[in-house]
Structure formats: C-alpha cells, structure tokens
Scaffold this active site. Structure first.
Site, PDB file in Angstrom:
ATOM      1  N   HIS A   1      82.938  53.054 -14.099  1.00  0.00           N
ATOM      2  CA  HIS A   1      81.492  52.818 -14.676  1.00  0.00           C
ATOM      3  C   HIS A   1      81.408  51.469 -13.847  1.00  0.00           C
ATOM      4  O   HIS A   1      82.094  50.522 -14.052  1.00  0.00           O
ATOM      5  CB  HIS A   1      81.549  52.563 -16.176  1.00  0.00           C
ATOM      6  CG  HIS A   1      81.713  53.626 -17.103  1.00  0.00           C
ATOM      7  ND1 HIS A   1      80.749  54.280 -17.716  1.00  0.00           N
ATOM      8  CD2 HIS A   1      83.007  54.296 -17.151  1.00  0.00           C
ATOM      9  CE1 HIS A   1      81.418  55.232 -18.446  1.00  0.00           C
ATOM     10  NE2 HIS A   1      82.544  55.156 -18.150  1.00  0.00           N
TER      11      HIS A   1
ATOM     12  N   HIS B   1      86.254  58.547 -13.352  1.00  0.00           N
ATOM     13  CA  HIS B   1      85.244  58.201 -12.802  1.00  0.00           C
ATOM     14  C   HIS B   1      85.185  56.289 -13.142  1.00  0.00           C
ATOM     15  O   HIS B   1      85.929  55.973 -14.027  1.00  0.00           O
ATOM     16  CB  HIS B   1      83.889  58.607 -13.506  1.00  0.00           C
ATOM     17  CG  HIS B   1      83.985  58.489 -14.934  1.00  0.00           C
ATOM     18  ND1 HIS B   1      84.686  59.511 -15.703  1.00  0.00           N
ATOM     19  CD2 HIS B   1      83.526  57.742 -16.016  1.00  0.00           C
ATOM     20  CE1 HIS B   1      84.726  59.603 -16.868  1.00  0.00           C
ATOM     21  NE2 HIS B   1      83.802  58.356 -17.251  1.00  0.00           N
TER      22      HIS B   1
HETATM   23  P1  5GP Z   1      83.668  58.023 -20.253  1.00  0.00           P
HETATM   24  O1  5GP Z   1      83.294  57.960 -21.784  1.00  0.00           O
HETATM   25  O2  5GP Z   1      84.468  59.429 -19.905  1.00  0.00           O
HETATM   26  O3  5GP Z   1      84.408  56.922 -19.782  1.00  0.00           O
HETATM   27  O4  5GP Z   1      82.190  58.201 -19.724  1.00  0.00           O
HETATM   28  C1  5GP Z   1      81.422  59.477 -19.236  1.00  0.00           C
HETATM   29  C2  5GP Z   1      80.263  59.086 -19.155  1.00  0.00           C
HETATM   30  O5  5GP Z   1      79.580  59.920 -18.705  1.00  0.00           O
HETATM   31  C3  5GP Z   1      79.349  58.285 -20.281  1.00  0.00           C
HETATM   32  O6  5GP Z   1      78.953  57.213 -20.247  1.00  0.00           O
HETATM   33  C4  5GP Z   1      78.199  59.351 -20.617  1.00  0.00           C
HETATM   34  O7  5GP Z   1      77.164  58.777 -21.103  1.00  0.00           O
HETATM   35  C5  5GP Z   1      78.187  59.979 -19.235  1.00  0.00           C
HETATM   36  N1  5GP Z   1      77.654  61.436 -19.014  1.00  0.00           N
HETATM   37  C6  5GP Z   1      77.963  62.392 -19.964  1.00  0.00           C
HETATM   38  N2  5GP Z   1      77.130  63.539 -19.520  1.00  0.00           N
HETATM   39  C7  5GP Z   1      76.453  63.042 -18.380  1.00  0.00           C
HETATM   40  C8  5GP Z   1      75.523  64.051 -17.847  1.00  0.00           C
HETATM   41  O8  5GP Z   1      75.439  64.944 -17.881  1.00  0.00           O
HETATM   42  N3  5GP Z   1      74.961  63.052 -16.705  1.00  0.00           N
HETATM   43  C9  5GP Z   1      75.245  61.763 -16.490  1.00  0.00           C
HETATM   44  N4  5GP Z   1      74.418  61.091 -15.530  1.00  0.00           N
HETATM   45  N5  5GP Z   1      75.836  61.055 -17.330  1.00  0.00           N
HETATM   46  C10 5GP Z   1      76.541  61.931 -18.271  1.00  0.00           C
END
Ligand code: 5GP
Length: 113
Positions: free
Chosen positions: A101, A99
């Site tokens: 951001h 993903h």
């Molecule tokens: P990463 O840390 O893997 O780069 O980003 C994962 C992101 O997913 C985090 O910023 C976290 O807040 C978001 N996230 C985790 N669970 C959920 C969810 O159930 N719904 C949404 N909309 N975001 C989520």
C-alpha cells in the site's frame, strides 16, 4: 495467476486502470482509499503473503520498492508517503496476493511504526 481479485485484475478479467505497469508488477488505485493517494503495488507473480516470499523473490521485492518510489514521483508525493504491507489476516490482510500500500496526501502520526 492467483485466483484472488488481484489475479483477476492482472489477467485482465476485471478491467482496472493502471497507474503503472511493467513486466513484473502493476500499480492501481485502491478501491476504498484510506488517504487522498492510496495506490497498490502488486507483483504479477502470485505470492500469497510477504512471509511466503523466498530467496528467488529477492529481485522482485526490490523491484516493487523501486516501483513504489517511481509511482510516488509520478504522482508528485515523493516527499511524503508511507508504504505498508499487511501480512496475514490478523495483521489486516484481506487479499492473499502480496501487495504494497502506498499512502500519501494526509498527515501521518509520528511514531506509529
Ligand atoms: P489488504 O487488506 O489485503 O492489505 O489490502 C487489500 C486492499 O485491496 C484493500 O485496501 C482493498 O480496498 C483493496 N481492494 C479490494 N478489492 C479491490 C478491487 O477490486 N480493486 C481495487 N482497486 N482494490 C481492491
């Protein structure tokens, strides 16, 4: 579909409002926003990390970048936003479904990256 939280959101098992959706990706608000605008651009294809993407994903990766620009315009933040991909747990990745951001609406430090 991946069995991550994003796989469940894409499959509709966890109802989540979509800012944008097309054949290849969804865009949703982050549940724990780190900026006034914090959108996640998520491919429907469950690639665990950016480093797992290969040549067959070239068009998809371009599609995600274009989707990010379109969503930025849709939200009126096209003049100042930052895109981040966390690749791997040591880089802060917590959900192993690729993903982007998209962060906007706050001052970003110069030279951070
Ligand atoms: P990463 O840390 O893997 O780069 O980003 C994962 C992101 O997913 C985090 O910023 C976290 O807040 C978001 N996230 C985790 N669970 C959920 C969810 O159930 N719904 C949404 N909309 N975001 C989520």
């Amino acid at each position: 579909m991946s069995d991550t939280i994003f796989g469940k959101i894409i499959a509709g098992e966890i109802p989540t409002p979509k800012i944008y959706e097309d054949e290849h990706c969804i865009c949703i608000n982050d549940i724990a926003p780190q900026a006034p605008t914090h959108v996640l651009i998520i491919p429907k294809k469950p690639i665990a990390t950016l480093a797992d993407a290969d040549q067959t994903d070239q068009a998809l990766l371009g599609h995600l970048m274009l989707a990010a620009g379109n969503v930025a315009r849709q939200l009126g933040v096209e003049n100042a936003f930052r895109l981040i991909v966390n690749n791997g747990a040591d880089a802060g990745q917590t959900v192993f479904h690729l993903h982007l951001h998209l962060l906007a609406g706050k001052a970003f430090e110069e030279g951070m990256v």
